[in-house]
Design a protein around this motif. Structure first.
Motif, mmCIF file in Angstrom:
data_model
loop_
_atom_site.group_PDB
_atom_site.id
_atom_site.type_symbol
_atom_site.label_atom_id
_atom_site.label_comp_id
_atom_site.label_asym_id
_atom_site.label_seq_id
_atom_site.Cartn_x
_atom_site.Cartn_y
_atom_site.Cartn_z
ATOM 1 N N ALA A 1 0.833 -1.210 0.000
ATOM 2 C CA ALA A 1 0.000 0.000 0.000
ATOM 3 C C ALA A 1 0.870 1.263 0.000
ATOM 4 N N GLU A 2 1.984 1.231 0.770
ATOM 5 C CA GLU A 2 2.878 2.392 0.828
ATOM 6 C C GLU A 2 3.590 2.587 -0.514
ATOM 7 N N LEU A 3 3.987 1.472 -1.133
ATOM 8 C CA LEU A 3 4.659 1.575 -2.433
ATOM 9 C C LEU A 3 3.673 2.037 -3.498
ATOM 10 N N GLU B 1 8.770 9.996 0.548
ATOM 11 C CA GLU B 1 8.355 9.701 1.933
ATOM 12 C C GLU B 1 7.604 8.385 2.015
ATOM 13 N N GLU B 2 6.743 8.145 1.024
ATOM 14 C CA GLU B 2 5.969 6.897 1.036
ATOM 15 C C GLU B 2 6.899 5.690 0.914
ATOM 16 N N ASN B 3 7.959 5.877 0.127
ATOM 17 C CA ASN B 3 8.956 4.830 0.013
ATOM 18 C C ASN B 3 9.611 4.543 1.375
ATOM 19 N N GLU B 4 9.876 5.622 2.110
ATOM 20 C CA GLU B 4 10.460 5.471 3.447
ATOM 21 C C GLU B 4 9.490 4.752 4.384
ATOM 22 N N HIS B 5 8.190 5.044 4.238
ATOM 23 C CA HIS B 5 7.190 4.345 5.068
ATOM 24 C C HIS B 5 7.254 2.838 4.798
ATOM 25 N N ALA B 6 7.322 2.487 3.517
ATOM 26 C CA ALA B 6 7.401 1.066 3.152
ATOM 27 C C ALA B 6 8.632 0.433 3.790
ATOM 28 N N GLU C 1 2.005 10.174 11.872
ATOM 29 C CA GLU C 1 2.382 10.549 10.512
ATOM 30 C C GLU C 1 1.136 10.800 9.661
ATOM 31 N N GLN C 2 0.114 9.975 9.841
ATOM 32 C CA GLN C 2 -1.115 10.150 9.042
ATOM 33 C C GLN C 2 -1.834 11.455 9.371
ATOM 34 N N VAL C 3 -1.752 11.877 10.635
ATOM 35 C CA VAL C 3 -2.351 13.170 11.007
ATOM 36 C C VAL C 3 -1.671 14.264 10.187
ATOM 37 N N GLU C 4 -0.336 14.184 10.108
ATOM 38 C CA GLU C 4 0.446 15.162 9.363
ATOM 39 C C GLU C 4 0.158 15.079 7.861
ATOM 40 N N GLU C 5 0.095 13.857 7.358
ATOM 41 C CA GLU C 5 -0.139 13.658 5.927
ATOM 42 C C GLU C 5 -1.476 14.254 5.495
ATOM 43 N N GLU C 6 -2.517 13.978 6.277
ATOM 44 C CA GLU C 6 -3.835 14.524 5.938
ATOM 45 C C GLU C 6 -3.823 16.052 6.040
HETATM 46 FE FE LIG Z 1 2.540 6.397 3.961
#
Ligand SMILES: [Fe+2]
Ligand SMILES: [Fe+2]
Length: 162
Positions: free
Chosen positions: A16-18, A49-54, A126-131
Motif C-alpha cells: 500500500a505504501e509503495l 516519503e511513502e517509500n520510506e514508510h514502506a 504521521e497520518q495526522v500530518e499527511e492529511e
Molecule cells: Fe505512507
C-alpha cells in the motif's frame, strides 16, 4: 518473532505504501505536463516519503525474523484534469491509508504485539500530518483558483518543499 498475521498485514501495508509512492509519482508526472514544476516537486518529495514508510515496515519484519514478500504494484491513475482534482485525490487517498493504519493498530492490539504497536503509533501520528499537509495544500489551491499569477506563486512556494 513476528506472528503470521502481523507479517501478512505488514507485507500488505508495504504494498500500500509503495502504491502510494507510485500514485504520487504519477501525480508528479501529471503536474510536469500541466507546467506546474513546484507541485511536481511536492509530489516527488511525497513519493519519496511513502517509500520510506514502506522501508520502515520492511525493516521491522526483517528485524523480527519475519519474511518480506513483495507483491506487484497496481497501476495508478495517470491523468488529472486540474491541480485541485489531483490534490483532492491525494487527500482522499491519505484518508484511506489512515483507515488502514487504524486497522493495523487494532490487529496489533488483538495479537498482543506491543513492538508492532509502537511502530504503528509512529504511523498514526504521521497520518495526522499527511492529511493536514494535503488539506492545507487543497485549501490554498482553492483560494488561488486556476488564475495565472497567484497559481504560479503558489507553485513556486510548494516547489521549495524538500
Ligand atoms: Fe505512507
Ligand atoms: Fe501518505
Amino acid at each position: 518473532m513476528i506472528s503470521q498475521n502481523i507479517q501478512e498485514a505488514f507485507n500488505k501495508q508495504i504494498n500500500a505504501e509503495l502504491y502510494s509512492s507510485y500514485l504520487y509519482l504519477s501525480m508528479a508526472a501529471c503536474f510536469e505536463s500541466l507546467n506546474l514544476p513546484g507541485f511536481a516537486n511536492w509530489m516527488k518529495v511525497q513519493a519519496r516519503e511513502e517509500n520510506e514508510h514502506a522501508m520502515k515496515l520492511f525493516e521491522h519484519i526483517v528485524q523480527r525474523g519475519g519474511e518480506v514478500e513483495l507483491e506487484s504494484i497496481d497501476k495508478p491513475k495517470v491523468k488529472w484534469e486540474s491541480a485541485v482534482e489531483a490534490i483532492e485525490d491525494a487527500l482522499n487517498h491519505e484518508k484511506k491509508v489512515t483507515g488502514m493504519i487504524n486497522d493495523l493498530v487494532d490487529l496489533a492490539a488483538k495479537e498482543n504485539d506491543h513492538a508492532a504497536g509502537v511502530l504503528l503509533q509512529w504511523f498514526v501520528s504521521e497520518q495526522v500530518e499527511e492529511e493536514a499537509n494535503a488539506d492545507d495544500l487543497l485549501q490554498k489551491l482553492k483560494m488561488v483558483g486556476t488564475s495565472g499569477a497567484p497559481l504560479l506563486m503558489l507553485d513556486q512556494q510548494v516547489g521549495k518543499r524538500e
